[in-house]
Every structure is written in structure tokens, then in C-alpha cells.
Design a protein around this motif. Structure first.
Motif, mmCIF file in Angstrom:
data_model
loop_
_atom_site.group_PDB
_atom_site.id
_atom_site.type_symbol
_atom_site.label_atom_id
_atom_site.label_comp_id
_atom_site.label_asym_id
_atom_site.label_seq_id
_atom_site.Cartn_x
_atom_site.Cartn_y
_atom_site.Cartn_z
ATOM 1 N N LEU A 442 0.841 -1.191 0.000
ATOM 2 C CA LEU A 442 0.000 0.000 0.000
ATOM 3 C C LEU A 442 0.884 1.252 0.000
ATOM 4 O O LEU A 442 1.661 1.468 0.939
ATOM 5 N N ASP A 446 -2.600 4.663 -2.150
ATOM 6 C CA ASP A 446 -3.601 3.683 -1.708
ATOM 7 C C ASP A 446 -4.188 4.062 -0.353
ATOM 8 O O ASP A 446 -5.407 3.981 -0.134
ATOM 9 N N ARG A 449 -6.376 7.120 -0.539
ATOM 10 C CA ARG A 449 -7.649 6.759 -1.188
ATOM 11 C C ARG A 449 -8.571 6.055 -0.195
ATOM 12 O O ARG A 449 -9.777 6.346 -0.126
ATOM 13 N N MET A 450 -8.033 5.113 0.579
ATOM 14 C CA MET A 450 -8.852 4.397 1.553
ATOM 15 C C MET A 450 -9.380 5.342 2.628
ATOM 16 O O MET A 450 -10.549 5.249 3.046
ATOM 17 N N LEU A 453 -12.167 7.261 1.166
ATOM 18 C CA LEU A 453 -13.357 6.428 1.020
ATOM 19 C C LEU A 453 -14.101 6.304 2.343
ATOM 20 O O LEU A 453 -15.325 6.441 2.401
ATOM 21 N N SER A 461 -16.026 0.042 -0.581
ATOM 22 C CA SER A 461 -15.011 0.214 -1.621
ATOM 23 C C SER A 461 -13.611 -0.088 -1.086
ATOM 24 O O SER A 461 -12.733 -0.508 -1.841
ATOM 25 N N ILE A 462 -13.398 0.108 0.220
ATOM 26 C CA ILE A 462 -12.117 -0.268 0.826
ATOM 27 C C ILE A 462 -11.957 -1.781 0.761
ATOM 28 O O ILE A 462 -10.900 -2.302 0.386
ATOM 29 N N THR A 464 -13.370 -3.764 -1.337
ATOM 30 C CA THR A 464 -13.171 -4.111 -2.744
ATOM 31 C C THR A 464 -11.714 -3.905 -3.147
ATOM 32 O O THR A 464 -11.125 -4.745 -3.853
ATOM 33 N N SER A 465 -11.106 -2.812 -2.687
ATOM 34 C CA SER A 465 -9.703 -2.526 -3.016
ATOM 35 C C SER A 465 -8.770 -3.604 -2.489
ATOM 36 O O SER A 465 -7.835 -4.039 -3.178
ATOM 37 N N GLU A 468 -9.109 -6.708 -4.575
ATOM 38 C CA GLU A 468 -8.467 -6.526 -5.879
ATOM 39 C C GLU A 468 -6.958 -6.694 -5.770
ATOM 40 O O GLU A 468 -6.329 -7.347 -6.606
ATOM 41 N N LYS A 469 -6.373 -6.107 -4.730
ATOM 42 C CA LYS A 469 -4.923 -6.226 -4.564
ATOM 43 C C LYS A 469 -4.524 -7.667 -4.275
ATOM 44 O O LYS A 469 -3.468 -8.135 -4.722
#
Length: 475
Positions: A442, A446, A449-450, A453, A461-462, A464-465, A468-469
Motif C-alpha cells: 500500500l 492507496d 484513497r482508503m 473512502l 469500496s475499501i 473491494t480494493s 483486488e490487490k
């Protein structure tokens, strides 16, 4: 007197701290809830639940064998836990615990309860449902005393994290689940003025107990009684002009006034009602705020997002960056990640981990990583790199060296920037292919952004991130 964090100049808000940020001048109106401990999956909670269970079974066994003296002896050590400054009391905060003089009254109340005589009573967290005179204050104080040794250890760990001095304290005895008895010991605690302090993790407290008798009666019990009266077409049933048959709650409460004996009788015959109550209680969110004047978690996260770029890169500000990450991760991931330890020594002190979090998640990303036998992430290991250059193999190898079957194999590396994202991703993939572990990186981008959010109420969405990672490194 200011709160603990201000007295010791931690520079962190309640949302960035794992424990309840108390003051020694007044009680914070929250209560230690044994059910909140029981439902967690982490090692600390399992130890605490074990101690609570062993103690209460010891009391019940003494009562059922006619050894009231043994039961009273066990109960008499449950004194007012004045070191936590939790609950509600008038004047100076001294708590309203069981105390030596109340032990026999409590024993009598247990023996006189319908739940004890029927064998229904077996769990401390359920005692407030069935035993008259037992409510959130006594349950909280009982629980606090039983797990006092674990709370003292937790306090010492948090003091290590923040470099807070501790001094000798010869306080009440600790419950020893192995010896099944109380043991006196001198421990190390922080002090505010002349007051010793025991810190309590946020995730084990509630404003009212999860298993609250009034709530249970008002909802599950009365709804059940309404259904039963309708089935029986009793005198409480009224027919509306629309021909709909109804029973009003006010009539139910008049006909079946709340008592703990009533609750015990109904649960004995219909245990599914208690199961329903526990299911609802299990889904309650842990408290994150304890005072109306505290900054909201959303406002804090937005502020943290703006502060991260202001920390200079490089070795000289590594501690500032380290402290920021620990507070930001608690704000972002509590109560999934709890009980942070800073510069945790492993392998006999030969190695240190920047930050270690206990994985206490019941659902979502971190829960899935703990339950995956390939990852087994009981802990989440975090390494903080305040570098101005990209992370290379030695940094990843350092983190891999921290993994083992007990801790698990999930690590997070935080860094300021990533210039060659493709190369770094390949290095993380190599660790997965070689079955060495799972590393998520991170960067400032990143983390900011978290934080943004969460600041805008987009916590999904956190999650989801993170997924994804994780998919990126295993694909």
C-alpha cells in the motif's frame, strides 16, 4: 484531568486508539460485555472467554454441590474495578461492583433464580437475563475482574507501543483458570496522578449489554407472546373493523409483566428465542466513539488523508510515519484488526516486526484470509517503509521472514510511492508461487484513497480494493 491520550501526549484521537480513552476524573459510560468477547475469533478473546467460562462453572459447581462457602469465596474477590474508570457512578468514579459485602447477596440471587433451579443458567453473559438484581454494572465488573490478568497484559502492551512508563501496583488478586482460584501478584501499570490505570479494548465494551433483559422482553419475548395469544384466540385478541385480529403490546405487558423468572420460563420452553437474540446481538457493531464531543471517524479520516503527504520521506522521520500508519490502520480497519503491537520482538528478540495486528474479523477480507488454510492469518504483519525509493527484494524477504504457521502468512508493506508497479507486483507474485506468503503493498496513494473512502462513508469500496490487490498477487 484530560483523557489518557492527552495526559501522555499520544497525539491520537479515540478513533486511532485500540482502547477506551478514559479520564480518571469521571467514569466513561460503557460496560465490559462478556458476549462481545464470546463472539470474537481472535486468540485474546478465546483466552478471555475460557477464563470467564471456567470461573462461572466453578461457581455453579460449588453451588450445586452445596458448597456455598466456596461459591461465596470465589465471588468475594470480585471487587470494584476502579482502575478502568468505566460504567456509571455518582461523584468520584469508584464503580459499583460486587464488592465483598455483596457476594452472599449475589449467591442468594443466583440460587433463587428460576434459571438456576431449572439448569438453564450456565453462562455469565446470560446471567443478566435471568437473575434479579444483576444488570450491566455487575456483569461488567464481574467480567473485568475475571479477565483482570489479560487486561493488565493488554495495558502493558499498549504502554510498550507508546513508550509509557509503568510502575508497581499491588492490586486485587487475579483469577487463575488453571488453579481455579485467585492469585495475588504485583503488576506494572501506568498512573495518572495517584491513580493506577487498566486500559480496556474498545471491542469488548458496549453502552448496554448485548444480552439485555429489557430489550429481550420488549422485542423477542413480547412478539412471541403476541403470536401465542393469537394462536390461542385469547381474550387479549381484538378484531378491527377490517376483520384483522390483533394483540397489542401494551396488553401483553399488562398481562405478562416483565420478570426474569418469566424470561427463564419462556426460554426453557423456546430456546430459539435466545438464539434469535444472540443472532441480533452478534451483528451489532463495536463502539468506535464514547463521547459526543469527539471528532467523527469520517472527519478524522479526511484529515488524516491530508496529513500523510506532509510527513517527509526518509530515515529521520521514520518514527512519525510509523506512528501515522498505526493510527490510520486502526481508524480504517477496527474492529477487524485489533490490539496493535509496535516493534514486536520475535525469534528471541533477534528480529522485530514494525506493527502486528490481531485479526479479529468476523466477516470480509481479513476473515477470509484467516480462514484460508494457505494463509492462516491469525495476525496481520505490517512493515512501514518511509523510503524515497522503490521497495526491492530485501524488504519483501524481510517480511517473508516474519511469517510462520502460527502467525500466518499475510503481510502488508506500506511505502511512500511505487515507481515500477509491474516489477513490484511480480516480486509479490513470486512469493505466492513459492508458497512463501501473501504480501500486499500500500503506497501513499492507496492509503489516502482508503482514508477518503471511509471519510465519505464508502467502506465497501475499501473492502473491494483489498480484494483486488489480493487477486492481483495470486493471479
Amino acid at each position: 484531568m484530560p483523557r489518557f491520550s492527552k495526559h501522555f501526549k499520544l497525539g491520537l484521537s479515540q478513533h486511532q486508539l485500540d482502547f477506551v480513552d478514559i479520564s480518571n476524573e469521571y467514569d466513561t459510560p460503557v460496560y465490559v460485555d462478556p458476549f462481545a468477547i464470546e463472539i470474537k475469533n481472535d486468540v485474546w478473546s478465546e483466552q478471555a472467554s475460557h477464563q470467564i467460562r471456567i470461573f462461572f462453572l466453578e461457581v455453579l459447581e460449588a453451588l450445586r454441590s452445596g458448597d456455598d462457602m466456596r461459591a461465596a469465596s470465589l465471588m468475594s474477590n470480585l471487587r470494584e474495578p476502579k482502575e478502568t474508570f468505566l460504567g456509571v457512578s455518582s461523584g468520584d468514579p469508584h464503580g459499583r461492583g460486587v464488592g465483598h459485602g455483596q457476594a452472599n447477596k449475589l449467591i442468594k440471587a443466583i440460587k433463587n433464580s428460576r434459571a438456576y433451579s431449572s439448569g438453564l443458567l450456565s453462562d455469565l453473559s446470560e446471567m443478566s437475563l435471568y437473575v434479579e438484581g444483576v444488570d450491566r454494572d455487575k456483569i461488567s465488573d464481574l467480567t473485568t475482574n475475571i479477565i483482570r490478568n489479560l487486561l493488565v497484559e493488554y495495558t502493558q502492551e499498549q504502554c510498550d507501543v507508546f513508550g509509557i512508563e509503568t510502575l508497581n501496583y499491588n492490586g486485587p488478586p487475579h483469577w487463575d483458570a488453571t488453579r481455579r482460584n485467585w492469585v495475588s501478584k504485583i503488576v506494572q501499570l501506568p498512573y495518572i496522578d495517584d491513580d493506577p490505570i487498566i486500559l480496556v479494548p474498545k471491542f469488548i465494551v458496549r453502552r448496554r449489554l448485548s444480552l439485555d433483559s429489557q430489550e429481550f422482553y420488549n422485542k423477542q419475548i413480547t412478539d412471541f407472546l403476541i403470536s401465542e395469544e393469537l394462536k390461542a384466540n385469547s381474550s387479549l385478541v381484538q378484531t378491527l373493523k377490517s376483520q384483522e385480529r390483533v394483540v397489542y403490546k401494551k396488553d401483553i405487558k399488562k398481562e405478562f409483566p416483565k420478570s426474569k423468572s418469566l424470561i427463564a420460563d419462556i426460554v426453557s420452553k423456546h430456546p430459539e428465542l435466545l438464539k434469535m437474540l444472540k443472532s441480533v446481538a452478534k451483528n451489532q457493531k463495536s463502539l468506535v466513539s464514547f463521547s459526543e464531543d469527539e471528532e467523527s471517524i469520517q472527519s478524522l479520516c479526511l484529515k488524516l488523508a491530508s496529513l500523510l503527504p506532509e510527513i517527509p520521506q526518509g530515515r529521520n522521520t521514520a518514527d512519525d510515519y510509523h506512528k501515522f500508519i498505526m493510527g490510520a490502520f486502526t481508524a480504517l480497519f477496527y474492529p477487524d484488526l485489533i490490539a496493535p503491537k509496535k516493534e514486536w520482538e520475535i525469534n528471541g528478540g533477534r528480529k522485530r516486526i514494525d506493527i502486528v495486528y490481531t485479526n479479529s474479523s468476523n466477516s470480509g477480507f481479513f476473515s477470509q484470509r484467516r480462514d484460508d488454510p494457505n494463509v492462516n492469518a491469525n495476525l496481520v504483519i505490517v512493515e512501514c517503509k518511509n523510503y524515497s525509493t522503490d521497495i526491492v527484494n530485501p524488504e519483501l524477504d524481510q517480511l517473508i521472514g516474519r511469517f510462520n504457521p502460527d502467525r500466518g502468512k499475510l503481510g502488508i508493506v506500506t511505502c511512500r510511492q511505487i515507481d515500477d508497479k509491474k516489477l513490484l507486483l511480480e516480486r509479490c507474485k513470486d512469493a505466492v508461487k513459492n508458497r512463501q506468503g501473501y504480501i500486499i503493498v500500500l503506497s501513499d496513494y492507496d492509503i489516502i484513497r482508503m482514508l477518503n473512502l471511509k471519510g465519505h462513508l464508502e467502506e465497501n469500496s475499501i473492502e473491494t480494493s483489498l480484494h483486488e490487490k489480493y487477486r492481483d498477487i495470486i493471479s
